[in-house]
Structure formats: C-alpha cells, structure tokens
Design a protein around this motif. Sequence first.
Motif, PDB file in Angstrom:
ATOM      1  N   THR A   1       0.839  -1.204   0.000  1.00  0.00           N
ATOM      2  CA  THR A   1       0.000   0.000   0.000  1.00  0.00           C
ATOM      3  C   THR A   1       0.873   1.252   0.000  1.00  0.00           C
ATOM      4  OG1 THR A   1      -1.690  -1.202   1.252  1.00  0.00           O
ATOM      5  CG2 THR A   1      -1.857   1.195   1.199  1.00  0.00           C
ATOM      6  N   ILE A   2       1.919   1.238   0.820  1.00  0.00           N
ATOM      7  CA  ILE A   2       2.866   2.353   0.856  1.00  0.00           C
ATOM      8  C   ILE A   2       3.577   2.479  -0.486  1.00  0.00           C
ATOM      9  CG2 ILE A   2       5.014   3.156   1.911  1.00  0.00           C
ATOM     10  CD1 ILE A   2       4.031   1.851   4.530  1.00  0.00           C
ATOM     11  N   THR A   3       3.958   1.340  -1.062  1.00  0.00           N
ATOM     12  CA  THR A   3       4.648   1.348  -2.358  1.00  0.00           C
ATOM     13  C   THR A   3       3.799   2.005  -3.435  1.00  0.00           C
ATOM     14  OG1 THR A   3       5.837  -0.681  -1.794  1.00  0.00           O
ATOM     15  CG2 THR A   3       5.688  -0.114  -4.121  1.00  0.00           C
ATOM     16  N   LYS A   4       2.534   1.639  -3.500  1.00  0.00           N
ATOM     17  CA  LYS A   4       1.646   2.223  -4.507  1.00  0.00           C
ATOM     18  C   LYS A   4       1.515   3.733  -4.314  1.00  0.00           C
ATOM     19  CE  LYS A   4      -3.002   1.929  -6.468  1.00  0.00           C
ATOM     20  NZ  LYS A   4      -4.343   1.311  -6.372  1.00  0.00           N
ATOM     21  N   ALA A   5       1.384   4.169  -3.053  1.00  0.00           N
ATOM     22  CA  ALA A   5       1.261   5.600  -2.772  1.00  0.00           C
ATOM     23  C   ALA A   5       2.518   6.357  -3.220  1.00  0.00           C
ATOM     24  CB  ALA A   5       0.994   5.824  -1.287  1.00  0.00           C
TER      25      ALA A   5
END
Length: 323
Positions: A289-293
């Motif tokens: 989720t952090i990676t996508k953001a």
Amino acid sequence: MYILLHKAHKHFQMLDSSQNDALLAHFDMALRETASWTLLILFVVISIASFLLARMIIKPMHILQAFALKLVKGERYVSLPSMPNDAIGQLGCSLQTLDKTLAQYEQSRNEMTQNLAHEIRNPLATLKSQLSAFEDGLWEVTPARLSNCTAELDRLIGLVAELDQLNVINDPKFTIERKNQFIAPIIEKTAMLYAPICLSKKMELAIDVAPHLKGFVDEKRLTQILQNIFENAIHAVESDGRIQCYAKENGQSLCIIIADTGGGSPTPEQLFTRYVSSTSSSNKGLGLTITKALVEAHQGTIMMKNNDIGGMTCQIDLPRHSS
C-alpha cells in the motif's frame, strides 16, 4: 402612468369649455380609476411573480440544506431530487460527490480499523500464550523461544512504523524531491542490501539494468519502493528460487520490472489493498500500500500479475522526464 393621466387631462382641457364639461369630468374620473386598478393589478402580479420566483430559488436551497444536515448526522448515499441545471444544481452535484466520497472513506477506515485490530491481536495473543507457558512452567525458557517472542514484538513495532509512514504519505502536504538521474546505481545499491539473505536462502538475485537509463525520480523514495518489492519477493520465494530485476524505456516512461518464482497469487489485483498478502507464506501488512502511494506520488503506475515462471511480476512505470 402619471404622464398618461397628465397628457389626457391636458388634451381635454384644450377642448372648448362650451362643450360638455360633464363629459370631461367623467372621462377624467374614469381614466384615474382605470390607472388605479391597473396599478393595483400590476402590484398583485408582481407580488405573485416575486413569491413564485423566490419559492423556486429557496426550495432547492432548503432541499440542499436538509441533504447537508443528513450528511452531518452520518447518513450516507442520501437520495437527492432532480435539481435545476444552474449554480444550485451544480452545488447539489458537488454534495452528492461529497456523500459518495465520505461513504467510501468511512468504509475504508472501518476496514482498516478491523484489519489493524486483527493484525495487532495475533502477535499479542501469541506473546501472551508464550509468556503464560513460561510463567506456568510449561515451557523452558530457551534462546529460540525468546527469539520467537522478540520476533512478534518486532512485528508489532514494524506494523506501527508502517502505519505512521502511510499517514505521512497520505498527508496532503507530503512531497517528493524528484530530479532526472541514472537509475542503475539506485537499483544495484538497493539489491545489494538483500544479497546476504539471498545467499543464505540459496536464491538467485539477478539485476540487468542498462547504465544509460534515466528517470525523473526521488532517489530516497525509489529506494523505498524497491525495498518493499524486494522484501515481498524474498518472503514469497523458497530456497533455490529466483528474483530478477530489469528496466527498459517505454515511450515517455521508465519501466522497472521485478519478477520472482514465489508461487504467485490468486488475486494479484488486490495486493495493494491494506493487509492483503501476496502469498500464503508472506506477511500481511502495509508495504505494498505504501509502495503504490509512493509510485503515484511520482505520477507513475504499478501493477502486479502472475508470470510464466511460477511467481509474481511487479511492473513499475515512472516518468523519464519532468512533465
């Protein structure tokens, strides 16, 4: 109206006074009465028209006020009658969009709270059972068992750190510092961090990035993106597996591809949802989720899909130049 009365009266006075004075007086009186009734009727018509016009304007405002009050009280997906195609109607459309956005946000928040509670409950339950076993004398205190307790504590600490990091990224004030730079050194430097664990698990880590490739990226945040993807792959890949990373130019985009032999996922499209794991063996968390953001902060895209070598492929597309 006054001018009309004045002119009519003046012309009648120009007539010979020997003519019928009574006719002049009656006509003057009739003209005044007609003017009075005309003014009265005009006043009534204007009053009625003003009332109807005000009602047409105020009624939609009352509807929007009631709609907004329902939103404040926590109601969601509230129906709104058809509105006129004007500024008030546009305001109604904006309130409906706000309603849907709030509903989606609250649903996401509830799901996150439930998942977070579940993620915290598991290591706490494990720690409690292990400590209870130590306390009751059912388990002998050994370095290996203490290491398991430490691992569960580290998991909790990592979960809180990820949550803090996600809050920072989702802050509207969050910015990244991008510049046009070579990406091969960034990828190779990040991959070297995982060389020891790959050697210990007898995994092959292959990097093939041409030295001339450039991207408009934030080095610190790109490193963070790559770390999350590499860690996810290493969790999934068994001994004697393979992780490969390469990059290529794709029009105005720089395409970074990381593929592994970690077994794949039945629902790769859901991997960027909070606390969804890529495989049954990998840990759940907020990493992807952090990676996508972070990728979206670069104005890029990221996707996960099953590949032909028995695992997952992550494709990251980032801009090559400043837009």
